[in-house]
Design a protein around this motif. Sequence first.
Motif, short mmCIF file in Angstrom:
data_model
loop_
_atom_site.label_atom_id
_atom_site.label_comp_id
_atom_site.label_asym_id
_atom_site.label_seq_id
_atom_site.Cartn_x
_atom_site.Cartn_y
_atom_site.Cartn_z
N ARG A 66 0.73 -1.04 0.38
CA ARG A 66 -0.31 0.02 0.30
C ARG A 66 0.79 1.38 -0.08
O ARG A 66 1.62 1.41 0.78
CB ARG A 66 -0.86 0.01 1.52
N ARG A 67 1.00 2.63 -0.76
CA ARG A 67 1.62 3.32 -0.82
C ARG A 67 1.98 4.33 0.30
O ARG A 67 0.29 4.72 0.99
CB ARG A 67 0.74 3.82 -2.33
N ALA A 68 2.65 4.89 -0.19
CA ALA A 68 2.84 5.73 1.53
C ALA A 68 2.33 6.77 1.06
O ALA A 68 2.19 7.58 0.54
CB ALA A 68 4.43 5.93 1.85
N ARG A 69 1.40 7.26 2.03
CA ARG A 69 1.31 9.06 2.00
C ARG A 69 1.87 10.23 3.22
O ARG A 69 1.34 9.75 4.10
CB ARG A 69 -0.41 8.13 2.65
N ARG A 70 2.20 10.58 2.27
CA ARG A 70 2.53 12.24 3.22
C ARG A 70 1.14 12.99 3.93
O ARG A 70 0.24 12.96 2.86
CB ARG A 70 3.26 12.97 2.25
N ARG A 71 0.82 13.27 4.84
CA ARG A 71 -0.30 14.13 4.73
C ARG A 71 0.14 15.27 5.46
O ARG A 71 -1.28 16.01 5.27
CB ARG A 71 -1.37 13.24 5.52
#
Lengths: 222, 222
Positions: free
Chosen positions: B2-7
């Motif tokens: 699952r792709r990493a997410r910057r938030r």
Amino acid sequence: MRRARRRGLAHEAADRVRDAIFEGLVPPGAALREVELATALDVSRGSVREGLAVLEREGLVRSEWHRGARVIDMSPADVDEVYTVRAALECLATGTAAERAAPGHLEELSVLTDTLERALDAGADSPALLSLDMAFHDRVYEIAGNSRLTQAWHGVRSQVYLFQLTRIRLGHDQYRSVVVEEHRRLVSMLERGATPALAEAAREHVDSARRALARMLADPPR
Amino acid sequence: MRRARRRGLAHEAADRVRDAIFEGLVPPGAALREVELATALDVSRGSVREGLAVLEREGLVRSEWHRGARVIDMSPADVDEVYTVRAALECLATGTAAERAAPGHLEELSVLTDTLERALDAGADSPALLSLDMAFHDRVYEIAGNSRLTQAWHGVRSQVYLFQLTRIRLGHDQYRSVVVEEHRRLVSMLERGATPALAEAAREHVDSARRALARMLADPPR
DNA sequence: CAAAGTTCAAATGTTGACATCCGGACAATC
DNA sequence: GATTGTCCGGATGTCAACATTTGAACTTTG
């Protein structure tokens, strides 16, 4: 009376951008740049930013970290998603509304349908009819009186609006020929209370719209 | 993967505040002041503001023009609203998931239920069980694969979480005695495809929770 | 004394400047 | 020659100062 609402620049900005999208000034997939909008609307970037967040909540816009916001596009899959959810919400809304409606409410919905019919007969353009169409449904949600349900509806409402606009743009004859009748049917079902037939009618009303749009997208009549 | 997410800080802030609400550090109805939160979290007011907007979208917080944000409270009417909407969404989600589920997906849900059961038997505390409970439902929505549906779910998810936390706080015995069985029933129904019985099971699962909470609120066992 | 007007602190709304990040073009490397 | 590294324009993310609004305490007025 409904109480007046102060809303702030962010909501104002959201309204302008939403309208621009509906008018086709900003096509699906287009980027919405904050500075650009800020200068165009003559407000600060912060307000624009907050406004875009509102539109994102409505599903009209998708934004990613440090990549800005873009208008959604409408693949057939998107259309399916929206109308599937709408059908479920509409079912619940009509059912609840039927349970809670006072006679005056039903009368009001009937009048709204009359207005729609008169506008149709008077040759009003399709976008105007669509506004009346949506107003009818908004009223149903209000009558249902479930604020969470209304909020969920607002999460797809603008997308429905956009999709329906496309539908009538691609070919409005079919729309004009069925709106009034379908609304009349809904009203008459509502009058009989929360029956399975009402849920079915609500579902069918939404599904009819979905099918019409799917047909248009698959085979543009140009 | 699952792709990493910057938030960004806003989401981080939202997470902190959300957790604080869940832990009861900020009771229902309490005001959430921007400056206060900003200093506490050591971020700017802008980020806090954006974070509060996230929580508002989740329905955990209500804010009015120039009056700031407050944690929602839970009148019986609120509980009804949330669980009514949740029932409709859950119906649709389980139905769609049943249609689209690969065998691996059903297996996974089964495993999640096993995990829940083991945790229960191992004497895990109720909030931990609730997390597993919610994870199960989240997975169902993921399997359904309708992003608008998931978004609608997120519009009530946190409220459900908060309500369920209250439910188990007021008396967790009933919860512990039925969770696993109800989830098992859902899985077994899911395996048989999108049947009316599945919809009924989903509705009943939600309604059982609603009734339990309504009972607790009406007659606190103190 | 009740109702309307006034004042003021505290909170939110708004803004422009600064920091950070992304994506593509170009150069370096194996 | 495909991959990796570096740069840079343009955009978003973050911040702290300034403007506006609110509600409540206080004063005034009929």
